[in-house]
Write a protein that holds these residues in place. Structure first.
Motif, PDB file in Angstrom:
ATOM      1  N   ASN A  80       0.813  -1.213   0.000  1.00 52.97           N
ATOM      2  CA  ASN A  80       0.000   0.000   0.000  1.00 52.97           C
ATOM      3  C   ASN A  80       0.848   1.265   0.000  1.00 52.97           C
ATOM      4  O   ASN A  80       0.408   2.297  -0.520  1.00 52.97           O
ATOM      5  N   LEU A  81       2.037   1.222   0.598  1.00 49.14           N
ATOM      6  CA  LEU A  81       2.895   2.408   0.574  1.00 49.14           C
ATOM      7  C   LEU A  81       3.597   2.562  -0.770  1.00 49.14           C
ATOM      8  O   LEU A  81       3.828   3.687  -1.223  1.00 49.14           O
ATOM      9  N   ASP A  82       3.935   1.442  -1.425  1.00 52.18           N
ATOM     10  CA  ASP A  82       4.578   1.518  -2.733  1.00 52.18           C
ATOM     11  C   ASP A  82       3.600   1.888  -3.846  1.00 52.18           C
ATOM     12  O   ASP A  82       3.962   2.556  -4.809  1.00 52.18           O
ATOM     13  N   TYR A  83       2.372   1.417  -3.748  1.00 49.02           N
ATOM     14  CA  TYR A  83       1.344   1.682  -4.758  1.00 49.02           C
ATOM     15  C   TYR A  83       0.123   2.294  -4.078  1.00 49.02           C
ATOM     16  O   TYR A  83      -0.900   1.648  -3.900  1.00 49.02           O
ATOM     17  N   ILE A  87      -8.708   5.908  -1.809  1.00 49.44           N
ATOM     18  CA  ILE A  87     -10.099   5.656  -2.188  1.00 49.44           C
ATOM     19  C   ILE A  87     -10.988   5.892  -0.977  1.00 49.44           C
ATOM     20  O   ILE A  87     -10.788   5.289   0.085  1.00 49.44           O
ATOM     21  N   GLY A  88     -11.969   6.741  -1.118  1.00 53.90           N
ATOM     22  CA  GLY A  88     -12.999   6.944  -0.108  1.00 53.90           C
ATOM     23  C   GLY A  88     -12.488   7.400   1.245  1.00 53.90           C
ATOM     24  O   GLY A  88     -13.124   7.121   2.252  1.00 53.90           O
ATOM     25  N   GLY A  89     -11.355   8.061   1.296  1.00 53.64           N
ATOM     26  CA  GLY A  89     -10.838   8.569   2.554  1.00 53.64           C
ATOM     27  C   GLY A  89     -10.211   7.493   3.441  1.00 53.64           C
ATOM     28  O   GLY A  89      -9.900   7.753   4.606  1.00 53.64           O
ATOM     29  N   ARG A  90     -10.023   6.280   2.916  1.00 52.76           N
ATOM     30  CA  ARG A  90      -9.404   5.220   3.696  1.00 52.76           C
ATOM     31  C   ARG A  90      -7.915   5.505   3.833  1.00 52.76           C
ATOM     32  O   ARG A  90      -7.257   5.889   2.872  1.00 52.76           O
ATOM     33  N   PRO A  91      -7.346   5.302   5.032  1.00 52.70           N
ATOM     34  CA  PRO A  91      -5.906   5.521   5.178  1.00 52.70           C
ATOM     35  C   PRO A  91      -5.130   4.440   4.420  1.00 52.70           C
ATOM     36  O   PRO A  91      -5.638   3.347   4.159  1.00 52.70           O
ATOM     37  N   LEU A  92      -3.884   4.761   4.086  1.00 55.95           N
ATOM     38  CA  LEU A  92      -3.063   3.790   3.357  1.00 55.95           C
ATOM     39  C   LEU A  92      -2.782   2.536   4.193  1.00 55.95           C
ATOM     40  O   LEU A  92      -2.753   1.430   3.672  1.00 55.95           O
ATOM     41  N   VAL A  93      -2.558   2.723   5.481  1.00 54.85           N
ATOM     42  CA  VAL A  93      -2.337   1.579   6.364  1.00 54.85           C
ATOM     43  C   VAL A  93      -3.619   1.391   7.182  1.00 54.85           C
ATOM     44  O   VAL A  93      -3.785   1.950   8.262  1.00 54.85           O
ATOM     45  N   ALA A  94      -4.537   0.575   6.643  1.00 54.68           N
ATOM     46  CA  ALA A  94      -5.829   0.318   7.278  1.00 54.68           C
ATOM     47  C   ALA A  94      -5.750  -1.032   7.993  1.00 54.68           C
ATOM     48  O   ALA A  94      -5.943  -2.086   7.386  1.00 54.68           O
ATOM     49  N   VAL A  95      -5.451  -0.988   9.273  1.00 56.79           N
ATOM     50  CA  VAL A  95      -5.223  -2.207  10.052  1.00 56.79           C
ATOM     51  C   VAL A  95      -6.411  -3.175   9.990  1.00 56.79           C
ATOM     52  O   VAL A  95      -6.209  -4.373   9.762  1.00 56.79           O
ATOM     53  N   PRO A  96      -7.652  -2.738  10.167  1.00 56.70           N
ATOM     54  CA  PRO A  96      -8.754  -3.708  10.108  1.00 56.70           C
ATOM     55  C   PRO A  96      -8.844  -4.430   8.756  1.00 56.70           C
ATOM     56  O   PRO A  96      -9.176  -5.615   8.710  1.00 56.70           O
TER      57      PRO A  96
END
Length: 181
Positions: A80-83, A87-96
């Motif tokens: 997720n950090l490389d690409y 989308i929709g305000g979701r953080p790049l690192v979405a733990v759930p």
């Protein structure tokens, strides 16, 4: 190549699992430490009687599971950090969102570590064991319970035979190991 035979163990056959457990306790009480038991099914109390404390497999499973979970989580974070896809305000690192793959790789890592640790601890694949050559040992798959006193440097065959004979087994068998010279 000449073949000679040396004593591997003295084996006693019993007809009941309770007699085997009692025999193990008696033999351990007499000071024998290198003993093993062979049964056709798990026998309650035998692990405690043998004083079996090997915990390498559960430890390997824990380590494998932790490595698998960490690897799965870090793989998703790195991807997720490389690409980045915002989308929709979701953080790049979405733990759930990462928990499903993290859990699956935790299970995979634990299972693979368990298999590897079991193969190493049991010295597998072992295609031959000296006890397999013993007459009547094939009955252990049905209704016999065997107690083996393994031979080592301080082993005294007469002392082991007398100790086993005092337990009134169905049979006492010398197990020979083929040593190639």
């Amino acid at each position: 190549m000449a073949e000679s035979q040396r004593l591997f163990a003295v084996l006693a056959a019993f007809d009941m699992p309770e007699r085997l457990v009692e025999a193990v306790r008696t033999i351990r009480g007499q000071g024998f430490r290198k003993i093993d038991a062979f049964t056709p099914f798990p026998v309650k109390g035998l692990e405690e009687a043998l004083d079996f404390r090997d915990r390498r497999v559960p430890a390997a499973m824990l380590i494998g599971g932790l490595i698998g979970a960490a690897g799965g989580f870090l793989m998703q974070v790195g991807t997720n950090l490389d690409y980045p896809l915002r989308i929709g305000g979701r953080p790049l690192v979405a733990v759930p969102a990462f928990m499903m793959i993290t859990f699956e790789l935790l299970v995979l890592g634990a299972v693979l570590a368990c298999l590897a640790a079991m193969f190493i601890a049991d010295r597998l694949p072992r295609l031959h064991h000296p006890i397999f050559d013993t007459d009547g040992f094939d009955l252990s798959a049905d209704d016999r319970f065997y107690l083996a006193i393994l031979a080592d440097e301080q082993f005294d065959r007469d002392e082991a035979g007398k100790a086993l004979a005092a337990l009134d087994p169905q049979a006492i068998i010398d197990v020979l190991e083929r040593a190639r010279s």
